[in-house]
Every structure is written in structure tokens, then in C-alpha cells.
Scaffold this motif. Structure first.
Motif, PDB file in Angstrom:
ATOM      1  N   VAL A 231      -1.168  11.400   9.957  1.00 27.43           N
ATOM      2  CA  VAL A 231       0.100  12.078  10.175  1.00 27.43           C
ATOM      3  C   VAL A 231      -0.085  13.099  11.294  1.00 27.43           C
ATOM      4  CG1 VAL A 231       1.999  13.240   9.052  1.00 27.43           C
ATOM      5  CG2 VAL A 231       0.426  11.910   7.695  1.00 27.43           C
TER       6      VAL A 231
ATOM      7  N   VAL B 190      -3.393   7.190   5.671  1.00 31.93           N
ATOM      8  CA  VAL B 190      -2.468   7.220   6.808  1.00 31.93           C
ATOM      9  C   VAL B 190      -2.795   8.427   7.679  1.00 31.93           C
ATOM     10  CG1 VAL B 190      -0.500   6.046   5.800  1.00 31.93           C
ATOM     11  CG2 VAL B 190      -0.824   8.460   5.364  1.00 31.93           C
TER      12      VAL B 190
ATOM     13  N   ASP C 234       7.186   5.518   0.547  1.00 29.28           N
ATOM     14  CA  ASP C 234       5.899   6.107   0.871  1.00 29.28           C
ATOM     15  C   ASP C 234       6.016   7.085   2.043  1.00 29.28           C
ATOM     16  OD1 ASP C 234       3.232   6.276   0.193  1.00 29.28           O
ATOM     17  OD2 ASP C 234       2.639   4.970   1.845  1.00 29.28           O
TER      18      ASP C 234
ATOM     19  N   GLY D  88       0.808  -1.214   0.000  1.00 38.69           N
ATOM     20  CA  GLY D  88       0.000   0.000   0.000  1.00 38.69           C
ATOM     21  C   GLY D  88       0.841   1.264   0.000  1.00 38.69           C
ATOM     22  N   SER D  89       0.267   2.335  -0.548  1.00 34.64           N
ATOM     23  CA  SER D  89       0.935   3.631  -0.490  1.00 34.64           C
ATOM     24  C   SER D  89      -0.131   4.722  -0.559  1.00 34.64           C
ATOM     25  CB  SER D  89       1.912   3.808  -1.643  1.00 34.64           C
ATOM     26  OG  SER D  89       1.237   4.283  -2.777  1.00 34.64           O
ATOM     27  N   ILE D  90       0.270   5.978  -0.373  1.00 35.44           N
ATOM     28  CA  ILE D  90      -0.710   7.054  -0.380  1.00 35.44           C
ATOM     29  C   ILE D  90      -0.890   7.640  -1.772  1.00 35.44           C
ATOM     30  CG2 ILE D  90      -0.352   7.695   2.019  1.00 35.44           C
ATOM     31  CD1 ILE D  90       1.229  10.169   0.757  1.00 35.44           C
TER      32      ILE D  90
ATOM     33  N   ALA E 258       7.009  10.353   0.911  1.00 35.11           N
ATOM     34  CA  ALA E 258       5.898  11.130   0.345  1.00 35.11           C
ATOM     35  C   ALA E 258       5.016  11.689   1.454  1.00 35.11           C
ATOM     36  CB  ALA E 258       5.085  10.252  -0.598  1.00 35.11           C
ATOM     37  N   ILE E 259       4.802  10.887   2.491  1.00 36.51           N
ATOM     38  CA  ILE E 259       3.940  11.334   3.592  1.00 36.51           C
ATOM     39  C   ILE E 259       4.589  12.503   4.323  1.00 36.51           C
ATOM     40  CG2 ILE E 259       2.972  10.663   5.827  1.00 36.51           C
ATOM     41  CD1 ILE E 259       2.806   7.780   4.661  1.00 36.51           C
TER      42      ILE E 259
ATOM     43  N   ARG F 285       8.147   7.364  10.773  1.00 37.74           N
ATOM     44  CA  ARG F 285       7.443   8.592  10.397  1.00 37.74           C
ATOM     45  C   ARG F 285       7.683   9.702  11.409  1.00 37.74           C
ATOM     46  NH1 ARG F 285       1.483   7.467   9.321  1.00 37.74           N
ATOM     47  NH2 ARG F 285       2.511   5.957   7.964  1.00 37.74           N
TER      48      ARG F 285
END
Lengths: 208, 209
Positions: free
Chosen positions: A204, A202, B182, A47-49, B185-186, B114
Motif C-alpha cells: 500500500v 499487499v 478486501d 485471497g485477502s489480507i 480493508a486495505i 486502491r
């Protein structure tokens, strides 16, 4: 008191507008549908955004499954008068001395991904059932001694220069193999890749 | 089904029976419905999503260092992937220059890598986040494309953010790499690259806390 008159009308509904609409929808779906040939390989993508959609024309897909087998797929290109798949297979057959008939080439242009070394491609094309096909799919060799994937990519690029590379790797396949595939693509001067992923959300939070 | 056929009661003799000119369309509708359902289900509506990466050209001559970006040792972060775990360290690991930097161990969860990256990239992240929030609230009347362009511009201008080097060893799975890219990117990391792991780093992973 007057009697309540019961009218003898039949409870008929005029279905014509509904039928009109249905036919319109049906025509739309029939014309827009492109049948996807069944994929022989199960790939569970990570998976990715990323929300970018994959292109639907001029692509070559390299699938890597759980067991690190490599599958290749290319489409026939946006020019409908020619069949890129057929032309690429013809080149490959000449290179690896495999005799293929016109019918077999035609058949190939309608199929999807394959993971067969060139020496088995004839029996793969003529396989009677799915089981027989699956047995022949040991992945395309990528060793430096017999790098068939390189040749597939090379001929695909020659026949369809607009082709983009898509890598569809299984989440649990080894990065080493993916790295090798990336290296092969870079040797063919493809530096831009699309990695197929599933969309996931996701959260953040920047801690203060 | 959709109509009830009523019989003429006591019609006058001699007159021909009135036949309805209606055609029963029910079977046709049934068939059309069935075909619509079939085509709707077989149509590939949801195209797969892709993540784009661009790697530097290998055939380019890299000996010419004059155009290469200046890499600040302090802002370089190395992210190492091994056995489903992430290790990271700051600075450069040079066996000639001891001591080696400390290697931290973390994971792929939202409180793992993250958190670390967001902390390091807080400046650029807040800038891009503000822009996004403004766009969502409607304060910024621009198109989606120009929003993307201004984010790109912010990323290109960024000089303070970290440079992340992603390195994976032999035990790394494809999923791990995709996860890490990823995360970039986040966290809106502007500068990152995938590079090969060195032997000294393999040693460092073994001795990591």
C-alpha cells in the motif's frame, strides 16, 4: 614411548532420552489429531489480507465450486454426546420422505461435505466408490421451487443454534449464486458470515 | 546399526559370558519416527483464514428513516463491478436529474481501485497507519486487542471519509467482490455496503470511458 591404548568400548549411544522425547511427541500428535474426512469438492478460494482464523467447532460450511454447484457441510457440534449431523439428516429425511436406516444415518455423521439433492442421498450414502459418488453430486438445489439448502440451514440452526456460517466460494464462481446463498442465510437470520480466503500480502502506498 | 557388537576375545574359560542388558532400541525409534512424521503431516495445523462481513438485517423495518445516517451526496462513491473491471463514480445517478456523473474505468491492481480509494480516504488512512507504525516501533505500549479497538474507534468516529457502495452486475465473479471488500480493508474505509445495481447504472457502464 607408551603405546596408545585402544579401549574396547563399543560406540553405543544412549537413546533413552531421544526415545522419551519421541514418545512424548507421538502421544501429543496422536491425541490432538482430528482426522479430516476427504473433501469431495475442489474450491480455489480468493485471497485477502484478513488474518482471522476460522472457528473449528459449530460451523456450517457452504462451498460453491467453479461450476456453481453448492455443497453443504456441518460438524457434529461441541457436545460430543450427540451427533448434530445425524439429527439434521433425520429431519431432512422425514421432510422429503426418504427412508434411511440407522446405519446410513451413522455413516452420514462421519462424512464431510455433500452436494446431493435429497432424492439421491440414499444412493450417495451407499455408493461403492468415489466415481459413483461424484456422479451423484450435482449440487444442492436452491431454486425457489425446491430450496433444499434453505431447509438444511434451517434444521442445522434448530439443532445447533450456535452454528456459524462459513462461505467457501471458488474465485471464479458467479456472484449471482453467492448472492442467492447470502439471501437464503439472511432469511434464516444469519447476518454474519465468514468468507474463507487465502492470506496474501499487499503493498500500500499513499501517493503524496 | 547404532552399535557395533564386539566379541569377547580370549575370555577366561569357565566364567559365564557377560550379556549386555541393553536392548536394541533402533527398530522402536524407527517406528516412532515414522508415526510422528505421519501424525505431523496429517494434523491440520494451518486453519483456513476467513474474512468476516456483517450485512444489515433484512427483516428490520427500514421505513423508519429517523435513525438512518445522513448520506452526503458528495462523499458517496459507487463502485460497480462488471466483466472483471471496476467502474466508479461520485455522487448520485438520478435519471431525473441530468447530467449523470462521469463514470471512470479502472482495474483490481494496486494502481487501480486502491489508488482511487486511498486518495479519497487519505485522512483516516494516515491516522490508522500512524497508529500501526507506532505500535510496530514499540512507541505505543498497548496490546494487540486495544490497538484493534482504537482502530475501530477511529473508524466509527470518521465522518469525512467516503461512503462506498459496492454494486455488482450479473457478469461479476465471486473473486471480484472479495477483492473489492478486501480493498476496503486495505484502505481502511469505515463505511461501505453491498447493494443491488440499478438499470441506470448498467447503462452508465456501457457508456463508460
Amino acid at each position: 614411548m607408551p603405546k596408545i591404548k585402544v579401549h574396547g568400548h563399543s560406540p553405543r549411544i544412549d537413546m533413552t532420552p531421544m526415545v522419551d522425547l519421541f514418545m512424548l511427541l507421538l502421544t501429543f500428535f496422536m491425541l490432538t489429531t482430528t482426522f479430516r474426512p476427504s473433501e469431495s469438492v475442489q474450491v480455489d478460494t480468493p485471497g485477502s489480507i484478513s488474518e482471522k482464523l476460522s472457528p473449528d467447532m459449530n460451523i456450517m460450511t457452504i462451498s460453491i465450486d467453479k461450476k456453481n454447484r453448492i455443497f453443504f457441510n456441518l460438524d457434529n457440534g461441541s457436545d460430543t454426546s450427540r451427533s448434530v449431523r445425524e439429527e439434521v439428516l433425520k429431519e431432512m429425511a422425514t421432510r422429503y420422505n426418504v427412508q434411511l436406516t440407522e446405519d446410513e444415518l451413522k455413516k452420514f455423521s462421519k462424512l464431510a461435505s455433500f452436494g446431493t439433492p435429497m432424492k439421491n442421498i440414499k444412493s450417495w450414502l451407499n455408493a461403492q466408490n468415489e466415481k459413483e459418488k461424484i456422479e451423484l453430486e450435482n449440487g444442492i438445489p436452491i431454486d425457489s421451487a425446491d430450496n433444499q439448502l434453505n431447509m438444511w440451514i434451517l434444521y442445522s440452526r434448530v439443532k445447533n443454534p450456535e452454528g456459524e456460517a462459513i462461505i467457501k466460494g471458488d474465485g471464479s464462481s458467479d456472484y449471482e449464486i453467492v448472492k442467492k446463498v447470502l439471501d437464503i442465510l439472511q432469511e434464516n437470520e444469519i447476518n454474519r458470515f465468514n468468507l474463507t480466503t487465502n492470506l496474501e500480502k499487499v503493498e500500500v502506498q499513499l501517493s503524496k | 546399526m547404532a552399535e557395533i557388537i564386539q566379541q569377547d576375545k580370549g575370555g577366561k574359560k569357565g566364567k559365564p559370558k557377560k550379556h549386555s542388558t541393553h536392548i536394541d532400541m533402533t527398530p522402536m525409534v524407527d517406528l516412532a519416527c515414522l508415526l510422528i512424521t505421519f501424525f505431523m503431516l496429517t494434523t491440520a495445523f494451518s486453519k483456513p483464514k476467513v474474512m468476516e462481513i456483517i450485512l444489515p438485517d433484512k427483516k428490520q423495518d427500514t421505513t423508519d428513516k429517523s435513525n438512518a445516517p445522513l448520506v452526503d451526496k458528495k462523499s458517496t462513491y459507487h463502485v460497480l463491478i462488471s466483466n472483471d473491471m471496476v467502474y466508479w463514480y461520485n455522487g448520485l445517478a438520478d435519471p431525473a436529474k441530468l447530467p449523470l456523473p462521469t463514470v471512470y474505468k479502472t482495474d483490481f491492481s494496486k494502481d487501480g481501485l486502491r489508488k482511487v480509494l486511498l486518495e479519497k480516504n487519505a485522512d483516516l488512512y494516515t491516522k490508522i497507519d500512524e497508529l500501526n507504525q507506532k505500535f510496530i516501533k514499540g512507541e505505543l505500549k498497548i496490546t494487540q486487542d486495544s490497538l484493534k479497538n482504537s482502530i475501530k474507534f477511529l473508524k466509527r468516529k470518521d465522518k469525512l471519509g467516503p461512503i462506498v457502495l459496492i454494486k455488482a452486475d450479473k457478469s461479476a465473479k465471486y473473486r471480484n467482490i472479495v477483492d473489492v471488500i478486501d480493498e476496503m480493508a486495505i484502505c481502511n474505509i469505515a463505511r461501505y455496503a453491498i447493494v443491488d445495481i440499478t438499470t441506470i447504472e448498467l447503462e452508465m457502464i456501457k457508456n463508460a470511458q
